[in-house]
Scaffold this motif. Structure first.
Motif, PDB file in Angstrom:
ATOM      1  N   PHE A 302       0.819  -1.204   0.000  1.00 41.40           N
ATOM      2  CA  PHE A 302       0.000   0.000   0.000  1.00 41.40           C
ATOM      3  C   PHE A 302       0.853   1.254   0.000  1.00 41.40           C
ATOM      4  CE2 PHE A 302       1.168   0.021   4.390  1.00 41.40           C
ATOM      5  CZ  PHE A 302       1.007   1.317   4.837  1.00 41.40           C
ATOM      6  N   GLY A 303       0.216   2.346  -0.308  1.00 41.32           N
ATOM      7  CA  GLY A 303       0.860   3.646  -0.212  1.00 41.32           C
ATOM      8  C   GLY A 303      -0.209   4.656   0.143  1.00 41.32           C
ATOM      9  N   LYS A 304       0.174   5.623   0.949  1.00 39.19           N
ATOM     10  CA  LYS A 304      -0.825   6.582   1.412  1.00 39.19           C
ATOM     11  C   LYS A 304      -0.150   7.928   1.620  1.00 39.19           C
ATOM     12  CE  LYS A 304      -4.241   6.794   5.149  1.00 39.19           C
ATOM     13  NZ  LYS A 304      -4.751   6.012   6.293  1.00 39.19           N
ATOM     14  N   VAL A 305      -0.795   8.988   1.160  1.00 41.88           N
ATOM     15  CA  VAL A 305      -0.244  10.318   1.400  1.00 41.88           C
ATOM     16  C   VAL A 305      -1.377  11.262   1.816  1.00 41.88           C
ATOM     17  CG1 VAL A 305       0.948  12.320   0.410  1.00 41.88           C
ATOM     18  CG2 VAL A 305       1.592  10.029  -0.312  1.00 41.88           C
ATOM     19  N   ASN A 306      -1.124  12.007   2.868  1.00 45.34           N
ATOM     20  CA  ASN A 306      -2.018  13.091   3.255  1.00 45.34           C
ATOM     21  C   ASN A 306      -1.358  14.401   2.874  1.00 45.34           C
ATOM     22  OD1 ASN A 306      -4.416  12.113   4.681  1.00 45.34           O
ATOM     23  ND2 ASN A 306      -2.907  11.144   6.043  1.00 45.34           N
ATOM     24  N   THR A 307      -2.108  15.262   2.231  1.00 43.66           N
ATOM     25  CA  THR A 307      -1.601  16.580   1.864  1.00 43.66           C
ATOM     26  C   THR A 307      -2.448  17.629   2.579  1.00 43.66           C
ATOM     27  OG1 THR A 307      -0.985  15.775  -0.313  1.00 43.66           O
ATOM     28  CG2 THR A 307      -1.168  18.160  -0.061  1.00 43.66           C
ATOM     29  N   TYR A 308      -1.779  18.542   3.247  1.00 47.53           N
ATOM     30  CA  TYR A 308      -2.480  19.656   3.890  1.00 47.53           C
ATOM     31  C   TYR A 308      -1.968  20.921   3.235  1.00 47.53           C
ATOM     32  CZ  TYR A 308      -3.194  16.005   7.342  1.00 47.53           C
ATOM     33  OH  TYR A 308      -3.526  14.823   7.952  1.00 47.53           O
ATOM     34  N   LEU A 309      -2.871  21.769   2.802  1.00 49.99           N
ATOM     35  CA  LEU A 309      -2.352  22.981   2.192  1.00 49.99           C
ATOM     36  C   LEU A 309      -3.139  24.204   2.610  1.00 49.99           C
ATOM     37  CD1 LEU A 309      -3.876  24.356  -0.569  1.00 49.99           C
ATOM     38  CD2 LEU A 309      -3.317  22.120  -1.437  1.00 49.99           C
ATOM     39  N   ILE A 310      -2.439  25.296   2.644  1.00 51.99           N
ATOM     40  CA  ILE A 310      -3.081  26.574   2.905  1.00 51.99           C
ATOM     41  C   ILE A 310      -2.557  27.529   1.846  1.00 51.99           C
ATOM     42  CG2 ILE A 310      -1.335  27.190   4.663  1.00 51.99           C
ATOM     43  CD1 ILE A 310      -3.692  28.697   6.084  1.00 51.99           C
ATOM     44  N   ASN A 311      -3.443  28.320   1.293  1.00 52.66           N
ATOM     45  CA  ASN A 311      -3.087  29.113   0.139  1.00 52.66           C
ATOM     46  C   ASN A 311      -3.814  30.444   0.218  1.00 52.66           C
ATOM     47  OD1 ASN A 311      -3.938  30.130  -2.536  1.00 52.66           O
ATOM     48  ND2 ASN A 311      -2.770  28.425  -3.385  1.00 52.66           N
ATOM     49  N   TYR A 312      -3.052  31.517   0.077  1.00 53.84           N
ATOM     50  CA  TYR A 312      -3.678  32.841   0.099  1.00 53.84           C
ATOM     51  C   TYR A 312      -3.356  33.564  -1.194  1.00 53.84           C
ATOM     52  CZ  TYR A 312      -4.824  37.644   1.193  1.00 53.84           C
ATOM     53  OH  TYR A 312      -5.359  38.890   1.142  1.00 53.84           O
ATOM     54  N   THR A 313      -4.351  34.154  -1.789  1.00 54.70           N
ATOM     55  CA  THR A 313      -4.109  34.896  -3.011  1.00 54.70           C
ATOM     56  C   THR A 313      -4.991  36.137  -3.051  1.00 54.70           C
ATOM     57  OG1 THR A 313      -4.170  34.821  -5.423  1.00 54.70           O
ATOM     58  CG2 THR A 313      -5.783  33.482  -4.286  1.00 54.70           C
ATOM     59  N   ALA A 314      -4.506  37.147  -3.775  1.00 56.89           N
ATOM     60  CA  ALA A 314      -5.299  38.360  -3.938  1.00 56.89           C
ATOM     61  C   ALA A 314      -5.211  38.794  -5.387  1.00 56.89           C
ATOM     62  CB  ALA A 314      -4.764  39.455  -3.027  1.00 56.89           C
ATOM     63  N   ASP A 315      -6.282  39.350  -5.888  1.00 57.76           N
ATOM     64  CA  ASP A 315      -6.255  39.963  -7.204  1.00 57.76           C
ATOM     65  C   ASP A 315      -6.320  41.464  -6.983  1.00 57.76           C
ATOM     66  OD1 ASP A 315      -7.184  37.973  -9.810  1.00 57.76           O
ATOM     67  OD2 ASP A 315      -7.166  37.175  -7.765  1.00 57.76           O
ATOM     68  N   ILE A 316      -5.247  42.153  -7.318  1.00 58.76           N
ATOM     69  CA  ILE A 316      -5.173  43.573  -7.007  1.00 58.76           C
ATOM     70  C   ILE A 316      -5.146  44.375  -8.297  1.00 58.76           C
ATOM     71  CG2 ILE A 316      -3.831  45.367  -5.815  1.00 58.76           C
ATOM     72  CD1 ILE A 316      -2.531  42.884  -4.280  1.00 58.76           C
ATOM     73  N   ASP A 317      -5.994  45.400  -8.382  1.00 54.71           N
ATOM     74  CA  ASP A 317      -5.934  46.302  -9.521  1.00 54.71           C
ATOM     75  C   ASP A 317      -4.933  47.402  -9.204  1.00 54.71           C
ATOM     76  OD1 ASP A 317      -7.875  44.781 -10.649  1.00 54.71           O
ATOM     77  OD2 ASP A 317      -9.536  46.090 -10.064  1.00 54.71           O
ATOM     78  N   LEU A 318      -3.702  47.249  -9.660  1.00 57.99           N
ATOM     79  CA  LEU A 318      -2.677  48.264  -9.394  1.00 57.99           C
ATOM     80  C   LEU A 318      -3.033  49.547 -10.127  1.00 57.99           C
ATOM     81  CD1 LEU A 318       0.639  46.217  -9.672  1.00 57.99           C
ATOM     82  CD2 LEU A 318      -0.523  46.954  -7.596  1.00 57.99           C
ATOM     83  N   LEU A 319      -3.331  49.394 -11.388  1.00 58.74           N
ATOM     84  CA  LEU A 319      -3.778  50.518 -12.206  1.00 58.74           C
ATOM     85  C   LEU A 319      -4.981  49.989 -12.987  1.00 58.74           C
ATOM     86  CD1 LEU A 319      -0.254  51.335 -13.650  1.00 58.74           C
ATOM     87  CD2 LEU A 319      -1.480  52.743 -11.971  1.00 58.74           C
ATOM     88  N   LYS A 320      -5.566  50.863 -13.770  1.00 58.46           N
ATOM     89  CA  LYS A 320      -6.741  50.436 -14.520  1.00 58.46           C
ATOM     90  C   LYS A 320      -6.408  49.236 -15.437  1.00 58.46           C
ATOM     91  CE  LYS A 320      -8.510  53.048 -17.803  1.00 58.46           C
ATOM     92  NZ  LYS A 320      -8.801  52.129 -18.909  1.00 58.46           N
ATOM     93  N   ASP A 321      -5.192  49.286 -15.994  1.00 57.84           N
ATOM     94  CA  ASP A 321      -4.855  48.246 -16.960  1.00 57.84           C
ATOM     95  C   ASP A 321      -3.763  47.302 -16.462  1.00 57.84           C
ATOM     96  OD1 ASP A 321      -2.854  50.048 -16.923  1.00 57.84           O
ATOM     97  OD2 ASP A 321      -3.117  50.756 -18.986  1.00 57.84           O
ATOM     98  N   LEU A 322      -3.476  47.359 -15.183  1.00 59.37           N
ATOM     99  CA  LEU A 322      -2.420  46.512 -14.632  1.00 59.37           C
ATOM    100  C   LEU A 322      -2.936  45.769 -13.399  1.00 59.37           C
ATOM    101  CD1 LEU A 322       0.640  45.839 -14.992  1.00 59.37           C
ATOM    102  CD2 LEU A 322       1.094  47.626 -13.317  1.00 59.37           C
ATOM    103  N   LYS A 323      -2.905  44.464 -13.499  1.00 61.48           N
ATOM    104  CA  LYS A 323      -3.386  43.651 -12.376  1.00 61.48           C
ATOM    105  C   LYS A 323      -2.233  42.836 -11.806  1.00 61.48           C
ATOM    106  CE  LYS A 323      -8.238  42.771 -13.545  1.00 61.48           C
ATOM    107  NZ  LYS A 323      -8.443  44.061 -14.158  1.00 61.48           N
ATOM    108  N   LEU A 324      -2.258  42.702 -10.504  1.00 63.14           N
ATOM    109  CA  LEU A 324      -1.236  41.885  -9.844  1.00 63.14           C
ATOM    110  C   LEU A 324      -1.947  40.831  -9.011  1.00 63.14           C
ATOM    111  CD1 LEU A 324       1.712  41.334  -8.812  1.00 63.14           C
ATOM    112  CD2 LEU A 324       1.194  42.924  -6.956  1.00 63.14           C
ATOM    113  N   LYS A 325      -1.415  39.614  -9.089  1.00 65.28           N
ATOM    114  CA  LYS A 325      -1.984  38.549  -8.263  1.00 65.28           C
ATOM    115  C   LYS A 325      -0.852  37.832  -7.542  1.00 65.28           C
ATOM    116  CE  LYS A 325      -4.796  34.339  -8.692  1.00 65.28           C
ATOM    117  NZ  LYS A 325      -5.945  34.635  -7.816  1.00 65.28           N
TER     118      LYS A 325
END
Lengths: 616, 348
Positions: A302-325
């Motif tokens: 047998f084989g077994k894996v537990n994965t725990y993850l935490i993930n934070y992301t933001a979508d930011i409008d830096l300028l009208k035509d420029l987005k940063l994530k």
């Protein structure tokens, strides 16, 4: 064959076509409902094709068959329903990432996903993103990635679909989908169970697939709750429990059995600000397999894996035509199994995605990622993409990236042989795409080049056991073409969808084509609907694949090219505003073609499937 | 292809119609694969290659070419008895063919579980079986009726019976231990078909042969270092009259030979791709190689008539190689393509 196809396409091209702009179903999806915004917003220069839910739910087929007949991806399937591994643009199975609502679900043990352990019930859409995506999706997104998306809509509704089907080899399938929502609360649940003796006849022999029965059940449930006008909480869950006998080869029976248990749960909190939109995800994934060399005994590995993850992301409008994530994510993996003790791995990754849209015509994307992983050093990854709308009907797309695949638990810890000195495989690629859309015709042409080094390969070492090493270098290049045409004449609807791929995938040391990569693969889907009736034809051509590195032809060295046709018929028995009953009949392998997908492992003969579906 | 089969068929008719008063004329050939070297490969796909004795011709996949079917997963070994060859496949079947034409004559498909090797004594066949490799208590030697091609009885033995050798109606079985480890040689009386005794040797005994002194020579590989419990490899000589160990020549730590062959009083063994040898009366093993073969993964060896034969399993996916060396100059005489995971060499 190819020539016939071309003639066919030309005929189609020259026919007069009415206007109807094909809308990409995924592009219209609201941020609220889709968990993986990157896929639509930060992939402008990539080829992303979407298989929407009508395709997923109307002709229930295995995930392998769905992709085999509708995309350029080639599958190596060890007999029908057995282990199925993809090759995307000539890369290997562990260089194809499967993404569930934005997170990678490739096995931490093997690095790959067995496509016969994915149930597509209750996914609203499946997207195929061609090309490197490691920056956004992590390890293994080299050839491309396949995205399973659940959406939650907060439009008031209550829909149910019950499906029963019965087919050859005592294949029984039952599924039930239910979706409910009001303004505040949304839930959808999909239940599915399939059971098949899968004892198909090996054509031209007196044998049959004696040890190939499979059954699996899955739950796919998703909840959404609007906390305030700024906050939405969502819970995604998937369970897959399957048991398969592993069939043998044409000359050897088998007694093996394999059990899969996969559980995936993700909680997501989204918050809408004026200039930004942020998301916090926590998830737990568990994969667990048991292999019985002899199903009549209680001994297994047998084989077994537990994965725990935490993930934070933001979508930011830096300028009208420029987005940063920006994205930060922490993954913790803990494994256990017969072949290793209890290894664990920690992974911290930081990613920045930048999107610049100076005007309607140009889209630029620049992405960077750096991982910090316990056990080995990860390279700095980058990708860039550009999309340019030359005109309303002609679009150019270019992307380039550096991608990676990290060593798996098996690679690192397998006893004996695990190699702790491995480094990730790294890969550079460039991909140029052209999209022509004219009225209801769309044509895609992509050319790509991929160079991968430090490929991890298991080799026998001097001490008498196998051990993985970063040795091979490969290059892949090729072209992919796809064509979509739909046409409506009064009550008649026609549609045609075709794909062709030419793929060279070679070992740079020997210049030989890698095993199990066909130079040519093509498929075509024709559908016709009239009032209550619809029918479709699917045709697949898979070129010869070599099974040994010498690139020789013949039964001991290669698997012959084959062509396969499926035919389906659907009739709406009954329809009111709130209820609908459909019956359908499908004939797979219409011409009873003798073919193999893996050497000495025959595939099914002509077989039938009857389905009744009730929507209310 | 059909033509070949037809001509063989015609040939076999000829053979059948040859009566004994033709003795004065040179005898007809017995089949296309008479007089030559047979190399089997585990696969996948498994197959068998034939090379003529004069090394002028070779043919791959001979079983497939004659019978239009493959040999199965995984081809473990071949056994030869009278004019028949027995193809032992791990999946649990033994295919019986005419050893000179390779035409299929029958199969033994029930009563075998993970069969490994076959030997012949007292008019019967003896097949070592692992049983369920995870179960260390269900291993057995199957006794085969060679006329009916059926298993007539089973003799329970210790875990992981591997090679089997018949000498004067006594059968010797080395126990390599299947998926784990073992350190015994079982002795079976073929009149009563019972296990008479077991002889303890070093860990993981595999290859066996009888030397010019009439001793049974057993090569034990020992447990490799990676097990965390390394034990010494050894060449053990057993007196077959008393079934006791007469000599044990141990190797140093880190040396784990796995293959052995014998020619003109020289006992050859390997260390990786290097070949070493000692004489019958040696009192210690040597660590000085005679030469190193061209094999990437030396996986089998055999010797006959001034020639040493080696098979290379390469990377276990490419076609294997057969290398033929001179037994005195150690120079390479010739090399041939061989089956995938080429593992065994036989002389027909």
């Amino acid at each position: 064959m190819i020539r016939i196809l071309l003639v066919f396409l030309i005929v189609f091209f020259s026919s007069h076509i009415m206007a109807q702009v094909a809308l990409d179903s995924i592009q219209r999806l609201d941020e609220v409902v889709l968990s993986d915004v990157k896929l639509t917003r930060y992939a402008k220069g990539y080829k992303v094709t979407v298989l929407n839910d009508s395709l997923l739910n109307n002709n229930r087929v295995s995930f392998t068959d769905l992709l085999r007949f509708n995309t350029n991806i080639y599958f190596k399937e060890n007999g029908y329903g057995m282990v199925s591994s993809p090759s995307f643009r000539g890369t290997n199975a562990s260089q194809t990432a499967v993404i569930w609502n934005g997170i990678s679900i490739n096995s931490q043990l093997t690095g790959q996903t067995d496509f016969n352990t994915i149930n597509t019930t209750n996914f609203n859409s499946i997207a195929i993103r061609s090309g490197g995506g490691s920056v956004q999706y992590g390890s293994g997104a080299i050839g491309g990635s396949i995205h399973l998306n659940n959406t939650l809509s907060f439009k008031q509704h209550f829909d149910n679909t019950a499906t029963l089907s019965y087919g050859s080899y005592e294949t029984k399938n039952i599924s039930y989908l239910s979706s409910y929502s009001n303004e505040k609360f949304s839930v959808n649940v999909g239940l599915d169970y399939i059971d098949s003796e899968n004892d198909y006849k090996y054509l031209n022999t007196d044998q049959s697939n004696e040890n190939g029965a499979f059954q699996n059940g899955s739950i796919n449930a998703n909840l959404g709750y609007v906390l305030s006008n700024k906050d939405v909480l969502k819970l995604y869950h998937q369970t897959f429990i399957g048991e398969r006998e592993f069939s043998g080869t044409v000359s050897s029976p088998s007694l093996a059995k394999y059990e899969d248990q996969n559980f995936r749960t993700m909680l997501e909190w989204s918050r809408f600000g004026t200039k930004s939109y942020s998301k916090l995800k926590v998830a737990h994934l568990q994969e667990h397999f048991k292999y019985f060399g002899n199903q009549n005994s209680d001994n297994f590995t047998f084989g077994k894996v537990n994965t725990y993850l935490i993930n934070y992301t933001a979508d930011i409008d830096l300028l009208k035509d420029l987005k940063l994530k920006p994205i930060v994510s922490y993954n913790y993996y803990e494994g256990s199994g017969s072949s290793f003790n209890n290894p664990n791995r920690k992974e911290f990754s930081t990613t920045a995605l930048l999107l610049y849209n100076p005007n309607e015509k140009w889209h630029y994307g620049l992405n960077l990622r750096q991982d910090v992983t316990s056990g080995f050093n990860s390279p700095l990854l980058f990708s860039f993409d550009v999309a340019y709308e030359v005109s309303n009907s002609y679009k150019l797309k270019l992307n380039g990236s550096k991608n990676y695949r990290v060593p798996t638990f098996n690679d690192l810890y397998w006893q004996p042989g695990g190699n702790l000195d491995l480094v990730p495989e790294t890969s550079y690629q460039i991909d140029l795409g052209q999209e022509i859309t004219y009225k209801s015709v769309s044509f895609n042409l992509n050319a790509f080049y991929i160079k991968t080094s430090d490929l991890i390969q298991w080799k026998p070492n001097t001490t008498g056991f196998w051990s993985p090493e970063n040795i091979a270098k490969t290059q892949n290049y090729g072209v992919e073409a796809s064509l979509d045409v739909s046409k409506k004449i009064k009550a008649h609807q026609f549609s045609l969808q075709g794909n062709y791929a030419y793929t060279v995938s070679e070992d740079l040391e020997t210049n030989a084509q890698l095993i199990y990569v066909p130079y040519h693969k093509a498929n075509i889907n024709l559908a016709y609907a009239y009032k209550r009736m619809s029918l479709f034809f699917q045709h697949l051509f898979t070129g010869e694949v070599y099974t040994t590195p010498e690139n020789l032809s013949g039964i001991f060295y290669s698997v012959e090219a084959y062509q396969l046709t499926n035919f389906g018929l659907n009739y709406q028995l009954f329809k009111t505003n709130s209820q609908q009953i459909d019956i359908s009949l499908k004939v797979n392998n219409l011409f009873n073609t003798v073919y193999e997908n893996v050497a000495f492992r025959p595939m099914p003969d002509r077989n039938f499937n009857f389905q009744i579906q009730y929507k209310f | 292809m059909k033509k070949i089969i037809l001509s063989m068929f015609a040939m076999s008719l000829l053979i059948v119609s040859c009566s004994s008063d033709d003795d004065a004329t040179p005898s007809e050939p017995l089949g296309a694969y008479e007089d030559g070297i047979i190399v089997s490969g585990e696969g996948g796909p498994s197959s068998i290659t034939f090379i003529s004795e004069d090394l002028m011709t070779s043919e791959n996949q001979i079983y497939f070419n004659v019978n239009n079917e493959a040999t199965g997963v995984y081809l473990q070994s071949l056994g030869f008895n009278d004019d028949k060859a027995y193809i032992v496949v791990d999946a649990g079947t033994i295919t019986v063919v005419n050893r000179y034409t390779f035409e299929k004559l029958g199969t033994i498909s029930t009563g075998l579980t993970a069969p490994r090797y076959i030997a012949f004594a007292n008019g019967k066949g003896y097949v070592t079986n692992w049983g369920d490799p995870y179960d260390e208590a269900d291993d057995f030697v199957a006794v085969v009726d060679l006329t009916a091609n059926t298993v007539i009885s089973t003799i329970p033995v210790g875990n992981g019976p591997e090679q089997i050798l018949a000498e004067d109606n006594v059968v010797y079985v080395s126990h390599k231990g299947a998926f784990s480890t073992n350190n015994i040689v079982s002795v079976i009386n073929t009149s009563s078909d019972v296990l008479t005794t077991t002889i303890t040797v070093n860990d993981n005994p595999d290859e066996m042969l009888v030397d010019d002194n009439g001793d049974l020579v057993v090569l034990s590989s020992g447990k490799p270092a990676w097990t965390g419990d390394e034990t010494k490899a050894a060449i053990t000589k057993i007196d077959m009259d008393t079934n006791t160990v007469s000599t044990t020549l141990e190797f140093s730590d880190g040396e784990h030979p796995e293959l052995m062959m014998y020619l003109n009083g020289n006992l050859y063994y390997n260390l990786g791709s290097a070949v070493l040898s000692i004489t019958d009366d040696a009192t210690a093993v040597t660590s000085t190689p005679l030469f190193t073969t061209a094999a990437t993964t030396l996986y089998g060896m055999a010797a006959k008539d001034d020639r040493l034969y080696f098979v290379d399993a390469v990377d276990y996916t490419s076609a294997g190689q057969l290398f033929i060396y001179d037994d005195t100059s150690y120079s390479l005489i010739n090399s041939f393509n061989a089956p995938v995971v080429a593992s065994k060499i036989y002389f027909n």
